[in-house]
Scaffold this active site. Structure first.
Site, mmCIF file in Angstrom:
data_model
loop_
_atom_site.group_PDB
_atom_site.id
_atom_site.type_symbol
_atom_site.label_atom_id
_atom_site.label_comp_id
_atom_site.label_asym_id
_atom_site.label_seq_id
_atom_site.Cartn_x
_atom_site.Cartn_y
_atom_site.Cartn_z
ATOM 1 N N ARG A 1 11.450 -1.889 10.635
ATOM 2 C CA ARG A 1 10.425 -1.514 11.619
ATOM 3 C C ARG A 1 10.363 -2.576 12.712
ATOM 4 O O ARG A 1 10.370 -3.759 12.417
ATOM 5 C CB ARG A 1 9.071 -1.433 10.920
ATOM 6 C CG ARG A 1 8.771 -0.080 10.381
ATOM 7 C CD ARG A 1 7.562 -0.083 9.509
ATOM 8 N NE ARG A 1 6.351 -0.633 10.124
ATOM 9 C CZ ARG A 1 5.155 -0.568 9.570
ATOM 10 N NH1 ARG A 1 5.011 0.015 8.392
ATOM 11 N NH2 ARG A 1 4.111 -1.074 10.164
ATOM 12 N N ARG B 1 -0.287 -9.179 13.502
ATOM 13 C CA ARG B 1 -0.819 -8.147 12.603
ATOM 14 C C ARG B 1 -1.700 -8.778 11.526
ATOM 15 O O ARG B 1 -2.729 -8.212 11.144
ATOM 16 C CB ARG B 1 0.330 -7.351 11.979
ATOM 17 C CG ARG B 1 0.956 -6.407 12.994
ATOM 18 C CD ARG B 1 2.297 -5.891 12.545
ATOM 19 N NE ARG B 1 2.213 -5.008 11.410
ATOM 20 C CZ ARG B 1 3.214 -4.796 10.559
ATOM 21 N NH1 ARG B 1 4.354 -5.419 10.707
ATOM 22 N NH2 ARG B 1 3.073 -3.951 9.576
ATOM 23 N N LYS C 1 0.840 -1.211 0.000
ATOM 24 C CA LYS C 1 0.000 0.000 0.000
ATOM 25 C C LYS C 1 0.873 1.258 0.000
ATOM 26 O O LYS C 1 0.627 2.185 -0.760
ATOM 27 C CB LYS C 1 -0.915 0.054 1.237
ATOM 28 C CG LYS C 1 -1.890 -1.099 1.345
ATOM 29 C CD LYS C 1 -2.833 -0.935 2.543
ATOM 30 C CE LYS C 1 -2.152 -0.901 3.887
ATOM 31 N NZ LYS C 1 -1.498 -2.163 4.263
ATOM 32 N N ARG D 1 11.539 -5.599 4.405
ATOM 33 C CA ARG D 1 11.040 -4.231 4.289
ATOM 34 C C ARG D 1 11.884 -3.280 5.131
ATOM 35 O O ARG D 1 12.324 -3.620 6.231
ATOM 36 C CB ARG D 1 9.589 -4.163 4.752
ATOM 37 C CG ARG D 1 9.102 -2.726 4.847
ATOM 38 C CD ARG D 1 7.656 -2.624 4.715
ATOM 39 N NE ARG D 1 6.975 -2.914 5.963
ATOM 40 C CZ ARG D 1 5.661 -2.789 6.096
ATOM 41 N NH1 ARG D 1 4.937 -2.419 5.068
ATOM 42 N NH2 ARG D 1 5.084 -3.068 7.236
ATOM 43 N N ARG E 1 -9.120 0.941 8.814
ATOM 44 C CA ARG E 1 -8.683 -0.423 9.110
ATOM 45 C C ARG E 1 -9.760 -1.194 9.859
ATOM 46 O O ARG E 1 -9.556 -2.370 10.165
ATOM 47 C CB ARG E 1 -7.444 -0.354 9.982
ATOM 48 C CG ARG E 1 -6.147 -0.652 9.232
ATOM 49 C CD ARG E 1 -5.033 -0.601 10.238
ATOM 50 N NE ARG E 1 -3.832 -1.249 9.870
ATOM 51 C CZ ARG E 1 -2.767 -0.649 9.335
ATOM 52 N NH1 ARG E 1 -2.815 0.620 9.008
ATOM 53 N NH2 ARG E 1 -1.670 -1.321 9.124
HETATM 54 P P1 AMP Z 1 1.149 0.732 9.033
HETATM 55 O O1 AMP Z 1 2.370 1.549 8.834
HETATM 56 O O2 AMP Z 1 -0.005 1.199 8.206
HETATM 57 O O3 AMP Z 1 1.399 -0.746 8.896
HETATM 58 O O4 AMP Z 1 0.697 0.964 10.557
HETATM 59 C C1 AMP Z 1 1.533 0.597 11.617
HETATM 60 C C2 AMP Z 1 0.724 0.409 12.895
HETATM 61 O O5 AMP Z 1 0.074 1.641 13.228
HETATM 62 C C3 AMP Z 1 -0.388 -0.609 12.796
HETATM 63 O O6 AMP Z 1 0.060 -1.940 13.020
HETATM 64 C C4 AMP Z 1 -1.326 -0.125 13.894
HETATM 65 O O7 AMP Z 1 -0.825 -0.456 15.174
HETATM 66 C C5 AMP Z 1 -1.220 1.384 13.741
HETATM 67 N N1 AMP Z 1 -2.210 1.914 12.791
HETATM 68 C C6 AMP Z 1 -1.968 2.543 11.602
HETATM 69 N N2 AMP Z 1 -3.112 2.908 11.008
HETATM 70 C C7 AMP Z 1 -4.104 2.482 11.811
HETATM 71 C C8 AMP Z 1 -5.533 2.523 11.737
HETATM 72 N N3 AMP Z 1 -6.161 3.085 10.696
HETATM 73 N N4 AMP Z 1 -6.234 1.981 12.758
HETATM 74 C C9 AMP Z 1 -5.629 1.427 13.827
HETATM 75 N N5 AMP Z 1 -4.295 1.330 13.961
HETATM 76 C C10 AMP Z 1 -3.534 1.857 12.951
#
Ligand code: AMP
Length: 210
Positions: free
Chosen positions: A156, A167, A13, A123, A88
């Site tokens: 990360r 996740r 994404k 990644r 999400r």
């Molecule tokens: P990402 O970089 O999009 O994978 O987000 C990393 C982490 O941030 C996720 O595993 C969640 O803990 C949190 N996070 C990001 N976006 C959301 C969302 N829309 N709702 C809830 N948690 C989020």
């Protein structure tokens, strides 16, 4: 044009959002990047979010909905945006609807879990601007340094294998139902995300008629 990119963690994404953002001149909004910046800066919101993120869980809806609302009110969002990692959960999607936001297209990038598990170990993300890389498929030009801002490109914490499993569970339980939510509104297109970055981009751009 207001777009949503759906897909599991590591589906691509962020990478695709960066490409569309450059092509269409609209910002990429990654709630994950905003949250990571808040954690790094040690803000109150960052402190609240950190334990959920480190455990591979979702941050509570009211926190991320607040972040999103503030971000899309900024002037660079006036002509549209690409949501990467939001919504999400179904309540987050309902919150967008309640804000009166019209979503033009939702593109789901479909990648099997087994491929995701293999991908996330490679990644890397930029600590400075959040740009995504992969050591094999999309490496930075200079190892460890971001092409865009020169920041450090790092692994990360939540890409550790034990966190990835959780996740993915969260994704299937809480996020995957959004495909049906947007299919029901006639907005969903699904593309295969297993191919090279450029091949996936071509499919995503076709899906949004860009
Ligand atoms: P990402 O970089 O999009 O994978 O987000 C990393 C982490 O941030 C996720 O595993 C969640 O803990 C949190 N996070 C990001 N976006 C959301 C969302 N829309 N709702 C809830 N948690 C989020």
């Amino acid at each position: 044009m207001n777009l949503i990119l759906l897909g599991a963690p590591g589906a691509g994404k962020g990478t695709q959002a960066e490409i569309i953002s450059e092509k269409l001149g609209i910002p990429q909004i990654s709630t994950g990047n905003i949250l990571r910046a808040a954690v790094k800066a040690g803000t109150e919101m960052g402190l609240k979010a950190k334990s959920f993120m480190d455990a591979g869980g979702l941050v509570p809806d009211e926190v991320v909905i607040g972040i999103l609302k503030d971000r899309i009110a900024e002037p660079d969002c006036a002509k549209g945006y690409i949501l990467d990692g939001f919504p999400r959960t179904v309540p987050q999607a309902e919150a967008l609807d309640a804000m009166g936001i019209n979503i033009d297209k939702v593109v789901e990038i479909d990648v099997p879990d087994e491929v995701i598990k293999g991908r996330l170990g490679g990644r890397r993300v930029c600590e400075g601007c959040g740009a995504s890389y992969h050591i094999e498929f999309n490496p930075p030009k200079t190892e460890g340094k971001c092409d865009k801002c020169g920041g450090n490109v790092v692994l990360r914490k939540d890409d550790a294998p034990e966190t990835v499993a959780h996740r993915l569970e969260e994704y299937h339980a809480k996020t995957a139902p959004l495909a049906d939510y947007y299919r029901g509104k006639g907005k969903l297109k699904t593309v295969a995300g297993q191919a090279e970055v450029a091949e996936t981009s071509a499919l995503v751009l076709e899906a949004i008629n860009a």
